[in-house]
Design an enzyme around this catalytic site. Structure first.
Site, PDB file in Angstrom:
ATOM      1  N   GLU A   1     -56.088  -4.148 -19.332  1.00  0.00           N
ATOM      2  CA  GLU A   1     -55.097  -3.330 -20.030  1.00  0.00           C
ATOM      3  C   GLU A   1     -53.837  -4.167 -20.210  1.00  0.00           C
ATOM      4  OE1 GLU A   1     -52.715   0.930 -19.989  1.00  0.00           O
ATOM      5  OE2 GLU A   1     -53.631   0.221 -18.126  1.00  0.00           O
TER       6      GLU A   1
ATOM      7  N   ASP B   1     -45.230  -1.044 -27.243  1.00  0.00           N
ATOM      8  CA  ASP B   1     -43.921  -1.097 -27.886  1.00  0.00           C
ATOM      9  C   ASP B   1     -44.128  -1.232 -29.396  1.00  0.00           C
ATOM     10  OD1 ASP B   1     -41.388  -1.820 -28.875  1.00  0.00           O
ATOM     11  OD2 ASP B   1     -40.863  -2.888 -27.041  1.00  0.00           O
TER      12      ASP B   1
END
Length: 216
Positions: A43, A118
């Site tokens: 991840e 983001d």
């Protein structure tokens, strides 16, 4: 949003058995970090670790590596497991995702997760977005044959950007939805991240796609 500096974060992370301290030294040898040789799932941008910790507990037959750039955030993931037995199939890295190919050998990862990355909303920062074609090129180098990338976000603009990057990058779209929790196929077995729980509780639909490198 500016991240709050936590003075103890560096020391805790440097002394945690969960955190691999010299990831570049493990390139090509990541299976040696774990108790058993199993498929490796990564991840990128793991945040406080809720998703990856839950996945490691649910799937002991898979090895999981969580990458987080900020020590103040990674600290929270480490602290989640304070007082618990050290998971044998879970480890963390504090590093920037641009270094992926310096840390992982070709075909070393079976799957990559991108969760609520983001959005880097300014156009001049597009190459910094984790589903950008620049990052897809990095993922392709470290994914094993048949490996794929799963991407979740509540940011519709970032999701549409990711969809537009797939073909130019030479990748293939496997599955996608603009409303994950209403999709019986993609939502099956879904583990929510901290952001997913927060945003979906606010009524925001969650987008998800699965993509893989195209055939050469």
């Amino acid at each position: 949003m500016r991240l709050r500096n936590i003075p103890r974060a560096n020391e805790v992370i440097a002394n945690s058995p969960l955190v691999v301290q010299d990831p570049k030294a493990q390139k090509g040898h990541w299976q040696e970090v774990f108790a058993a040789e199993q498929p490796l799932h990564i991840e990128i941008g793991m945040g406080k670790g809720q998703f990856l910790i839950a996945m490691a507990r649910k799937h002991p037959e898979i090895n999981y590596l969580g990458i987080e750039r900020y020590t103040s955030v990674l600290l929270r993931a480490v602290e989640r497991l304070d007082g618990e037995e050290l998971p044998q199939n879970l480890r963390f890295l504090c590093m920037d995702a641009t270094e992926l190919t310096e840390v992982f050998a070709p075909a070393e990862a079976a799957k990559i997760y991108l969760n609520f990355s983001d959005p880097w909303p300014k156009d001049r920062h597009a190459r910094r977005r984790l589903p950008s074609r620049q990052f897809l090129a990095r993922y392709e180098q470290i994914l094993a044959e048949g490996g794929d990338v799963e991407f979740k976000t509540d940011n519709r603009g970032l999701f549409e950007f990711a969809l537009e990057e797939i073909e130019p990058a030479g990748w293939e779209l496997v599955l996608s939805t603009f409303d994950l929790h209403a999709d019986p196929v993609l939502n099956e077995g879904n583990i929510m991240t901290e952001y997913e729980a927060k945003f979906s509780a606010m009524g925001n639909p969650i987008c998800k796609l699965v993509m893989k490198p195209g055939k050469k």
